[in-house]
Design a protein around this motif. Structure first.
Motif, PDB file in Angstrom:
ATOM      1  N   ALA A 178       0.832  -1.207   0.000  1.00  0.00           N
ATOM      2  CA  ALA A 178       0.000   0.000   0.000  1.00  0.00           C
ATOM      3  C   ALA A 178       0.872   1.264   0.000  1.00  0.00           C
ATOM      4  O   ALA A 178       0.573   2.227  -0.705  1.00  0.00           O
ATOM      5  CB  ALA A 178      -0.937   0.001   1.192  1.00  0.00           C
ATOM      6  N   VAL A 179       1.936   1.253   0.781  1.00  0.00           N
ATOM      7  CA  VAL A 179       2.842   2.405   0.828  1.00  0.00           C
ATOM      8  C   VAL A 179       3.498   2.602  -0.541  1.00  0.00           C
ATOM      9  O   VAL A 179       3.557   3.719  -1.060  1.00  0.00           O
ATOM     10  CB  VAL A 179       3.903   2.233   1.937  1.00  0.00           C
ATOM     11  CG1 VAL A 179       4.985   3.288   1.831  1.00  0.00           C
ATOM     12  CG2 VAL A 179       3.240   2.266   3.310  1.00  0.00           C
ATOM     13  N   ARG A 180       3.968   1.510  -1.158  1.00  0.00           N
ATOM     14  CA  ARG A 180       4.576   1.600  -2.500  1.00  0.00           C
ATOM     15  C   ARG A 180       3.567   2.116  -3.524  1.00  0.00           C
ATOM     16  O   ARG A 180       3.873   2.981  -4.342  1.00  0.00           O
ATOM     17  CB  ARG A 180       5.104   0.231  -2.941  1.00  0.00           C
ATOM     18  CG  ARG A 180       6.478  -0.111  -2.449  1.00  0.00           C
ATOM     19  CD  ARG A 180       7.047  -1.334  -3.160  1.00  0.00           C
ATOM     20  NE  ARG A 180       6.121  -2.446  -3.275  1.00  0.00           N
ATOM     21  CZ  ARG A 180       5.939  -3.385  -2.349  1.00  0.00           C
ATOM     22  NH1 ARG A 180       6.625  -3.356  -1.220  1.00  0.00           N
ATOM     23  NH2 ARG A 180       5.086  -4.371  -2.550  1.00  0.00           N
ATOM     24  N   ASP A 181       2.346   1.565  -3.475  1.00  0.00           N
ATOM     25  CA  ASP A 181       1.314   1.984  -4.425  1.00  0.00           C
ATOM     26  C   ASP A 181       0.954   3.458  -4.245  1.00  0.00           C
ATOM     27  O   ASP A 181       0.781   4.187  -5.221  1.00  0.00           O
ATOM     28  CB  ASP A 181       0.059   1.122  -4.272  1.00  0.00           C
ATOM     29  CG  ASP A 181       0.246  -0.303  -4.772  1.00  0.00           C
ATOM     30  OD1 ASP A 181       1.285  -0.587  -5.413  1.00  0.00           O
ATOM     31  OD2 ASP A 181      -0.646  -1.134  -4.513  1.00  0.00           O
ATOM     32  N   ALA A 182       0.842   3.901  -2.993  1.00  0.00           N
ATOM     33  CA  ALA A 182       0.510   5.309  -2.724  1.00  0.00           C
ATOM     34  C   ALA A 182       1.623   6.225  -3.224  1.00  0.00           C
ATOM     35  O   ALA A 182       1.359   7.270  -3.828  1.00  0.00           O
ATOM     36  CB  ALA A 182       0.263   5.518  -1.230  1.00  0.00           C
ATOM     37  N   ARG A 183       2.860   5.841  -2.995  1.00  0.00           N
ATOM     38  CA  ARG A 183       3.990   6.650  -3.477  1.00  0.00           C
ATOM     39  C   ARG A 183       4.008   6.694  -5.001  1.00  0.00           C
ATOM     40  O   ARG A 183       4.253   7.745  -5.603  1.00  0.00           O
ATOM     41  CB  ARG A 183       5.305   6.098  -2.946  1.00  0.00           C
ATOM     42  CG  ARG A 183       5.508   6.400  -1.488  1.00  0.00           C
ATOM     43  CD  ARG A 183       6.814   5.850  -0.980  1.00  0.00           C
ATOM     44  NE  ARG A 183       6.963   6.197   0.429  1.00  0.00           N
ATOM     45  CZ  ARG A 183       7.712   5.525   1.279  1.00  0.00           C
ATOM     46  NH1 ARG A 183       8.402   4.476   0.869  1.00  0.00           N
ATOM     47  NH2 ARG A 183       7.794   5.899   2.530  1.00  0.00           N
ATOM     48  N   THR A 184       3.736   5.557  -5.624  1.00  0.00           N
ATOM     49  CA  THR A 184       3.707   5.512  -7.088  1.00  0.00           C
ATOM     50  C   THR A 184       2.594   6.400  -7.635  1.00  0.00           C
ATOM     51  O   THR A 184       2.806   7.163  -8.582  1.00  0.00           O
ATOM     52  CB  THR A 184       3.515   4.054  -7.582  1.00  0.00           C
ATOM     53  OG1 THR A 184       4.602   3.260  -7.097  1.00  0.00           O
ATOM     54  CG2 THR A 184       3.457   3.984  -9.093  1.00  0.00           C
ATOM     55  N   LEU A 185       1.414   6.331  -7.019  1.00  0.00           N
ATOM     56  CA  LEU A 185       0.306   7.182  -7.464  1.00  0.00           C
ATOM     57  C   LEU A 185       0.654   8.653  -7.281  1.00  0.00           C
ATOM     58  O   LEU A 185       0.360   9.482  -8.143  1.00  0.00           O
ATOM     59  CB  LEU A 185      -0.982   6.826  -6.714  1.00  0.00           C
ATOM     60  CG  LEU A 185      -2.229   7.602  -7.138  1.00  0.00           C
ATOM     61  CD1 LEU A 185      -2.524   7.381  -8.623  1.00  0.00           C
ATOM     62  CD2 LEU A 185      -3.415   7.182  -6.279  1.00  0.00           C
ATOM     63  N   ARG A 186       1.307   8.982  -6.173  1.00  0.00           N
ATOM     64  CA  ARG A 186       1.698  10.378  -5.965  1.00  0.00           C
ATOM     65  C   ARG A 186       2.703  10.828  -7.018  1.00  0.00           C
ATOM     66  O   ARG A 186       2.594  11.917  -7.579  1.00  0.00           O
ATOM     67  CB  ARG A 186       2.287  10.591  -4.575  1.00  0.00           C
ATOM     68  CG  ARG A 186       2.621  12.072  -4.358  1.00  0.00           C
ATOM     69  CD  ARG A 186       3.015  12.358  -2.973  1.00  0.00           C
ATOM     70  NE  ARG A 186       4.465  12.318  -2.898  1.00  0.00           N
ATOM     71  CZ  ARG A 186       5.147  12.494  -1.801  1.00  0.00           C
ATOM     72  NH1 ARG A 186       4.521  12.655  -0.658  1.00  0.00           N
ATOM     73  NH2 ARG A 186       6.451  12.483  -1.813  1.00  0.00           N
ATOM     74  N   LEU A 187       3.685   9.993  -7.317  1.00  0.00           N
ATOM     75  CA  LEU A 187       4.673  10.346  -8.343  1.00  0.00           C
ATOM     76  C   LEU A 187       4.016  10.487  -9.717  1.00  0.00           C
ATOM     77  O   LEU A 187       4.373  11.376 -10.495  1.00  0.00           O
ATOM     78  CB  LEU A 187       5.795   9.311  -8.388  1.00  0.00           C
ATOM     79  CG  LEU A 187       6.736   9.316  -7.183  1.00  0.00           C
ATOM     80  CD1 LEU A 187       7.693   8.131  -7.244  1.00  0.00           C
ATOM     81  CD2 LEU A 187       7.495  10.626  -7.121  1.00  0.00           C
ATOM     82  N   LEU A 188       3.039   9.633 -10.005  1.00  0.00           N
ATOM     83  CA  LEU A 188       2.310   9.750 -11.269  1.00  0.00           C
ATOM     84  C   LEU A 188       1.557  11.080 -11.324  1.00  0.00           C
ATOM     85  O   LEU A 188       1.577  11.771 -12.345  1.00  0.00           O
ATOM     86  CB  LEU A 188       1.338   8.585 -11.433  1.00  0.00           C
ATOM     87  CG  LEU A 188       1.945   7.246 -11.836  1.00  0.00           C
ATOM     88  CD1 LEU A 188       0.929   6.119 -11.666  1.00  0.00           C
ATOM     89  CD2 LEU A 188       2.463   7.299 -13.266  1.00  0.00           C
ATOM     90  N   ALA A 189       0.899  11.434 -10.211  1.00  0.00           N
ATOM     91  CA  ALA A 189       0.157  12.700 -10.167  1.00  0.00           C
ATOM     92  C   ALA A 189       1.103  13.880 -10.350  1.00  0.00           C
ATOM     93  O   ALA A 189       0.806  14.821 -11.092  1.00  0.00           O
ATOM     94  CB  ALA A 189      -0.606  12.818  -8.848  1.00  0.00           C
ATOM     95  N   GLU A 190       2.244  13.824  -9.684  1.00  0.00           N
ATOM     96  CA  GLU A 190       3.217  14.913  -9.816  1.00  0.00           C
ATOM     97  C   GLU A 190       3.792  14.981 -11.224  1.00  0.00           C
ATOM     98  O   GLU A 190       4.012  16.058 -11.761  1.00  0.00           O
ATOM     99  CB  GLU A 190       4.337  14.754  -8.789  1.00  0.00           C
ATOM    100  CG  GLU A 190       3.884  15.033  -7.370  1.00  0.00           C
ATOM    101  CD  GLU A 190       4.951  14.713  -6.333  1.00  0.00           C
ATOM    102  OE1 GLU A 190       6.004  14.127  -6.697  1.00  0.00           O
ATOM    103  OE2 GLU A 190       4.713  15.036  -5.166  1.00  0.00           O
ATOM    104  N   SER A 191       4.044  13.853 -11.842  1.00  0.00           N
ATOM    105  CA  SER A 191       4.652  13.842 -13.179  1.00  0.00           C
ATOM    106  C   SER A 191       3.675  14.279 -14.264  1.00  0.00           C
ATOM    107  O   SER A 191       4.091  14.636 -15.352  1.00  0.00           O
ATOM    108  CB  SER A 191       5.203  12.457 -13.503  1.00  0.00           C
ATOM    109  OG  SER A 191       4.149  11.555 -13.770  1.00  0.00           O
ATOM    110  N   HIS A 192       2.393  14.245 -13.967  1.00  0.00           N
ATOM    111  CA  HIS A 192       1.391  14.679 -14.945  1.00  0.00           C
ATOM    112  C   HIS A 192       0.951  16.119 -14.701  1.00  0.00           C
ATOM    113  O   HIS A 192      -0.148  16.512 -15.068  1.00  0.00           O
ATOM    114  CB  HIS A 192       0.192  13.728 -14.941  1.00  0.00           C
ATOM    115  CG  HIS A 192       0.488  12.437 -15.620  1.00  0.00           C
ATOM    116  ND1 HIS A 192       1.148  11.403 -15.003  1.00  0.00           N
ATOM    117  CD2 HIS A 192       0.250  12.035 -16.889  1.00  0.00           C
ATOM    118  CE1 HIS A 192       1.289  10.409 -15.852  1.00  0.00           C
ATOM    119  NE2 HIS A 192       0.753  10.764 -17.003  1.00  0.00           N
ATOM    120  N   GLY A 193       1.828  16.908 -14.033  1.00  0.00           N
ATOM    121  CA  GLY A 193       1.586  18.340 -13.899  1.00  0.00           C
ATOM    122  C   GLY A 193       0.736  18.732 -12.719  1.00  0.00           C
ATOM    123  O   GLY A 193       0.205  19.827 -12.687  1.00  0.00           O
ATOM    124  N   THR A 194       0.592  17.849 -11.742  1.00  0.00           N
ATOM    125  CA  THR A 194      -0.162  18.204 -10.546  1.00  0.00           C
ATOM    126  C   THR A 194       0.784  18.179  -9.366  1.00  0.00           C
ATOM    127  O   THR A 194       1.985  18.256  -9.527  1.00  0.00           O
ATOM    128  CB  THR A 194      -1.332  17.233 -10.318  1.00  0.00           C
ATOM    129  OG1 THR A 194      -0.797  15.928 -10.098  1.00  0.00           O
ATOM    130  CG2 THR A 194      -2.283  17.218 -11.481  1.00  0.00           C
TER     131      THR A 194
END
Length: 179
Positions: free
Chosen positions: A131-147
């Motif tokens: 869950a921690v890995r998935d949450a970090r990955t989702l956050r990095l995806l959100a940041e990399s897509h301009g958010t």
């Protein structure tokens, strides 16, 4: 020295609590089979009672299917959050921050409209490290897509910390921090 950012997965990517899903669907299947077998084996039951046994088994199974439904799907245009009975599609620009703090039952998404959305598809109950890995990955995806930090600053919201800092996760065994 800041930690190196992990490589982002290819989109679309689906996050879901697989262990919980397997347990719920297995228990539901076994219970449906047991209740159906009982309705057949009990000789004193009439047809209506047998049907009601099977109906209760199907109802129980249906509830467990709903509980096993949550997932978060990240795709090119945004994120689809599937919770127990609702589906919400978000554009990347709507997600300001992805949070998973110690004691949280699942990830929360801070949105540009000032609300927060629970994303039950990432939950640390059975598999905390995943869950921690998935949450970090989702956050990095959100940041990399301009958010993330830039969008939050423009919207006047909280700025997401850098993933290399203590607030971004620290020691995952004791502090999941905002992921």
């Amino acid at each position: 020295m800041p930690a190196a950012r992990p490589e982002l997965p290819a989109l679309p990517v689906t996050f879901r609590p697989n262990g919980t899903r397997v347990v719920l669907l297995s228990v539901g299947t076994v219970m449906l089979l047991v209740i159906t077998a009982m309705s057949v084996m009990l000789e004193k039951l009439n047809t209506g009672e047998r049907v009601s046994f099977v109906f209760v088994g199907l109802l129980f199974f249906g509830v467990l299917v709903l509980l096993s439904r949550p997932k978060v799907v990240a795709h090119d245009t945004g994120v689809t959050v599937v919770n127990i009975t609702r589906i919400r599609r978000l554009e990347w620009a709507e997600i300001l921050r992805v949070n998973l703090r110690v004691g949280d039952p699942w990830v929360f998404l801070d949105l540009s409209d000032g609300t927060s959305l629970a994303a039950l598809g990432i939950q640390p109950g059975v598999a905390k490290q995943k869950a921690v890995r998935d949450a970090r990955t989702l956050r990095l995806l959100a940041e990399s897509h301009g958010t993330g930090a830039e969008t939050a600053a423009r919207a006047g919201g909280a700025v997401a910390p850098d993933p290399g800092t203590k607030d971004a996760g620290g020691d995952a065994s004791t502090d999941t921090g905002p992921a």
